[in-house]
Design a protein around this motif. Structure first.
Motif, short mmCIF file in Angstrom:
data_model
loop_
_atom_site.label_atom_id
_atom_site.label_comp_id
_atom_site.label_asym_id
_atom_site.label_seq_id
_atom_site.Cartn_x
_atom_site.Cartn_y
_atom_site.Cartn_z
N VAL A 1 0.84 -1.21 0.00
CA VAL A 1 0.00 0.00 0.00
C VAL A 1 0.88 1.26 0.00
O VAL A 1 2.06 1.21 0.31
CB VAL A 1 -0.94 0.07 1.23
N PHE B 1 3.39 1.03 -3.06
CA PHE B 1 2.51 0.52 -4.11
C PHE B 1 2.66 1.37 -5.36
O PHE B 1 2.78 0.86 -6.48
CB PHE B 1 1.05 0.52 -3.63
N ASN C 1 -5.72 0.43 -0.96
CA ASN C 1 -5.01 1.60 -1.47
C ASN C 1 -5.97 2.77 -1.75
O ASN C 1 -5.55 3.79 -2.28
CB ASN C 1 -4.23 1.24 -2.74
#
Ligand code: HEC
Length: 249
Positions: free
Chosen positions: A73, A77, A121
Motif C-alpha cells: 500500500v 505501491f 489503497n
C-alpha cells in the motif's frame, strides 16, 4: 554476428527476469483506470480472508510489510506499480506469490486479493468484478489522470544516441519513459512497439555505459534502465539496442 537491423550493443550483467513484458500503453488516456470502480465491494470482501491466509504473514495484516517484506500500500505501491497496467501486478503476484508457495492459489483467489489490495489503497469499488480478461487494460494512475512514471522505475525509451562537446554520451530527443519489468532488449511485438514510438524532446544522461559506442552516434536506439529524475534525467542502463536507422532531423 550481429543482425544488421537490431544490433544489441551490450546488456549489462543483470540477470534477465523471465517476465514477459505486458502490453505497454500507447493510448493511456483512453484506458479504464483503477479510479473507475474496477472491482466490487463483495470481491474485496472475499479477498480479505484470502489475503489474510496467504499473504499477511509476510506483508502484514495492514499490508504495510513485515520485517523486510515490502508494503503493498501507499508510496511503495505507487513506486512499484504506478503508471503501469494492473495486469502487470496481477501476473507477477500470480506467478511468484506467496513466496513460499508460488502459483498455489486459484486464479479467482488472486483476482480477489488484487481487489482487496486496490481497496486498501483507496481505489473505489464499482458494480463489476475484476476479471482476468479486463485486468490488462486497467491502468494504475493518479486521480488527476495519466502522468510521468515514478522515479526509480525500470523504463524503456527511444532516443538518439549522441555525444556532447564534453564527450559525455547522452540520449537526445528521448521519448516519454514507459515502465517495463524486462531489463533486456525488447523483442518481437515489444520491439515493434518501440520502433513505432516517436522521438521526444528531453535529453537524458547515461550511467553505466560500459563501452564507447562511437560508431553509433546519431543512431536511433532503444535504451532500458532505471530512471533517475533530476535537473537532467538519467538512465542507469541495463540495455541499449540499435534500432537500425539514423535519427532524422
Ligand atoms: C513467505 C513470505 C511471503 C508471502 C506469504 C507472500 N509474500 Fe509477497 N513477497 C515476499 C518477498 C520476500 C518479496 C520480495 C521482497 C520484497 O518484499 O521486496 C515479495 C514481493 C511481493 C510483491 C512485489 C513483487 C515484485 O516482483 O515486484 C508483491 C506484489 C507481493 N509480494 C504480493 C504478495 C501477495 C498478494 C501475497 C499473497 C498471495 C504474498 N505476496 C505472499 C514474501 C512473501
Amino acid at each position: 554476428m550481429r543482425p544488421p537491423t537490431t544490433a544489441v550493443l551490450f546488456v549489462a550483467g543483470l540477470t534477465c527476469a523471465l517476465v514477459p513484458t505486458l502490453a505497454l500503453a500507447q493510448t493511456r488516456t483512453a484506458r479504464p483506470s483503477v479510479w473507475d470502480g474496477v472491482y466490487t465491494s463483495e470481491q474485496a470482501g472475499r479477498g480479505k480472508p484470502a489475503y489474510d491466509a496467504a499473504c499477511s504473514a509476510c506483508h502484514g495484516a495492514d499490508l504495510k510489510g513485515v520485517r523486510d517484506n515490502r508494503p503493498l500500500v501507499g508510496d511503495r505501491f505507487w513506486q512499484d506499480w504506478g503508471e503501469d497496467s494492473l495486469g502487470t501486478m496481477f501476473s507477477v503476484v500470480r506467478r511468484t506469490m506467496p513466496r513460499n508457495a508460488p502459483a498455489s492459489l486459484t486464479e479467482q483467489s488472486y483476482l480477489d486479493i488484487v481487489a482487496f489490495v486496490l481497496q486498501q489503497n483507496g481505489y473505489p469499488y464499482g458494480t463489476g468484478e475484476l476479471t482476468a480478461t479486463a485486468i490488462n487494460d486497467i491502468w494504475i494512475m493518479r486521480k488527476e489522470g495519466p502522468g510521468p512514471v515514478p522515479n526509480f522505475s525500470m523504463v524503456w525509451v527511444v532516443a538518439c544516441l549522441e555525444q556532447e562537446p564534453d564527450k559525455a554520451w547522452v540520449l537526445a530527443r528521448t521519448s516519454e519513459p514507459v515502465k517495463t519489468r524486462n531489463p533486456a532488449p525488447s523483442e518481437g511485438a515489444d520491439l515493434d512497439r518501440v520502433k513505432a514510438t516517436a522521438l521526444g524532446a528531453d535529453t537524458f544522461g547515461l550511467l553505466d555505459l560500459p563501452s564507447k559506442p562511437a560508431a553509433h552516434a546519431g543512431q536511433m536506439v532503444e535504451a532500458k534502465g532505471l530512471l533517475i529524475r533530476g535537473p537532467r534525467n538519467k538512465l542507469n542502463l541495463t540495455s541499449l539496442q540499435l534500432l537500425g536507422s539514423a535519427c532524422s532531423q
